[in-house]
Enzyme design. Structure first.
Site, PDB file in Angstrom:
ATOM      1  N   TYR A 195       0.850  -1.194   0.000  1.00 29.96           N
ATOM      2  CA  TYR A 195       0.000   0.000   0.000  1.00 29.96           C
ATOM      3  C   TYR A 195       0.881   1.237   0.000  1.00 29.96           C
ATOM      4  O   TYR A 195       1.647   1.468   0.935  1.00 29.96           O
ATOM      5  CB  TYR A 195      -0.888  -0.054   1.244  1.00 29.96           C
ATOM      6  CG  TYR A 195      -1.834   1.095   1.457  1.00 29.96           C
ATOM      7  CD1 TYR A 195      -2.216   1.964   0.434  1.00 29.96           C
ATOM      8  CD2 TYR A 195      -2.395   1.303   2.721  1.00 29.96           C
ATOM      9  CE1 TYR A 195      -3.103   2.994   0.651  1.00 29.96           C
ATOM     10  CE2 TYR A 195      -3.288   2.341   2.961  1.00 29.96           C
ATOM     11  CZ  TYR A 195      -3.631   3.183   1.925  1.00 29.96           C
ATOM     12  OH  TYR A 195      -4.510   4.209   2.147  1.00 29.96           O
ATOM     13  N   LYS A 223      -1.632  -1.312  -3.925  1.00 31.34           N
ATOM     14  CA  LYS A 223      -2.667  -0.294  -3.801  1.00 31.34           C
ATOM     15  C   LYS A 223      -1.967   1.046  -3.930  1.00 31.34           C
ATOM     16  O   LYS A 223      -1.173   1.432  -3.075  1.00 31.34           O
ATOM     17  CB  LYS A 223      -3.381  -0.397  -2.452  1.00 31.34           C
ATOM     18  CG  LYS A 223      -4.437   0.693  -2.254  1.00 31.34           C
ATOM     19  CD  LYS A 223      -5.052   0.653  -0.864  1.00 31.34           C
ATOM     20  CE  LYS A 223      -6.043   1.806  -0.679  1.00 31.34           C
ATOM     21  NZ  LYS A 223      -6.623   1.843   0.688  1.00 31.34           N
TER      22      LYS A 223
END
Length: 366
Positions: A195, A223
């Site tokens: 992420y 992400k």
């Protein structure tokens, strides 16, 4: 001395006597006789509520790479600050019913940063136990401490999560080599999404780092919150990306090669977000949702989402500090946004309310 006790032979005489000299019930079987367990103990998985799910829930990175709509699920609270698991289960059920394929448990949106690790792992395990057969459970087990990230990830996979979400070390930032070593330490445990959100961590994860760990078979993807140019840098080289920005996810998906989105907005309108990710380019629907997205992120997430779900009546209006609800003017604005999009597209079945300031409960000790 009782009569029953008097009937028992002394221990020495039992040891020295042959079995044939003893009357029932004192007959001993030969030492080489096979021991037979009690009948209940041999019923397969008699005491295990999950039974075969332990095997069924084992997931590979390839199973995660295909997910198009993943919701960063909200964690609701009771008035004393504990988890409201009844409301939580209802929220997850609404995601499943409206086509979400995965949930992030205890992410920023789910306020993992306000949880103890015991709470965190319990919620991951609860989600797996209740919903693991219907939706992929991705536990946020990232930390700025590599030791904590390793330990939490071990626990998360031990309770059955399908994949882990890992952020780069924040606040106490490290070098690029340290970042690579951090991810190399957690990737061997199971499917992992990295992420990148520098607005929160204070440090970008540059492509050099992602390319360095991309050969690990457990890397499911990234992400990415930096923007669509970065998204395309990865997707053009075959790395799976989920947009981390709801306002950009439509273009990420259809113009820049993203697999889908890890979404905050889908907590509120999961069906419309699924349509945005599954049904082809739809700029008119995207434009229709942008006022809602802008409203949600007027203040740092999850302040807007917490306020909205309370106004929709699907969670209690309880906030763990330091989060506080949006002011009255923004709550009135949300009511108008719901009417514009259509109440039927939002989760829950109660009328949307403005709520008074006194309706909200703010918890500092929990």
């Amino acid at each position: 001395m009782s009569a029953a006790y008097q009937q028992l032979p002394a221990f020495k005489s039992l040891r020295d006597s042959s079995a044939s000299q003893l009357s029932p019930p004192y007959v001993f079987k030969r030492r080489n006789a096979r021991w037979r367990s009690p009948e209940a103990a041999v019923i397969p998985s008699f005491h295990l509520p999950m039974r075969s799910f332990e095997v069924k829930n084992r997931t590979f990175a390839e199973d995660i790479k295909s997910l198009r709509l993943i919701t960063a699920i909200k964690t609701p609270y009771l008035p004393d600050g504990r988890f409201d698991l009844e409301a939580y289960d209802s929220l997850v059920n609404m995601q499943i019913e409206n086509g979400a394929e995965g949930v992030i448990v205890g992410g920023t949106t789910g306020e993992g940063q306000l949880m103890s690790w015991d709470e965190h792992i319990m919620l991951i395990g609860h989600t797996v136990n209740c919903f693991g057969g219907s939706i992929k459970v991705i536990g946020n087990t990232g930390s700025n401490s590599t030791r904590e990230a390793i330990h939490a990830t071990e626990q998360g996979f031990a309770v059955g999560m399908h994949a882990a979400l890992h952020i780069n070390p924040y606040y106490g930032k490290t070098s690029l080599e340290g970042m690579i070593s951090h991810f190399d330490s957690v990737l061997p445990m199971g499917p992992t999404i990295i992420y990148n959100v520098p607005s929160r961590t204070g440090q970008d994860i540059p492509p050099l780092v992602i390319h360095s760990v991309a050969q690990n078979p457990n890397l499911a993807g990234v992400k990415e919150c930096v923007g669509n140019d970065r998204v395309e840098q990865y997707t053009s080289k075959g790395i799976v990306v989920w947009s981390g920005n709801d306002d950009q996810c439509h273009d990420s998906r259809w113009d820049h090669g993203a697999t889908g989105v890890i979404s905050v907005t889908s907590n509120l309108v999961p069906g419309l977000m699924r349509e945005l990710m599954f049904a082809g380019k739809n700029p008119s629907l995207n434009s229709k949702l942008l006022p809602l997205v802008d409203w949600l992120f007027h203040e740092p997430n999850p302040i807007g989402l917490n306020t909205a779900l309370a106004q929709l009546g699907v969670i209690r209006p309880v906030f763990r500090l330091p989060y506080v609800p949006l002011p009255l003017a923004k709550r009135i604005e949300f009511v108008n946004i719901v009417k514009e999009i259509g109440r039927e597209h939002f989760v829950g079945d109660k009328d949307v309310e403005v709520l008074d300031d006194d309706d909200f409960i703010l918890i500092g000790r929990y």
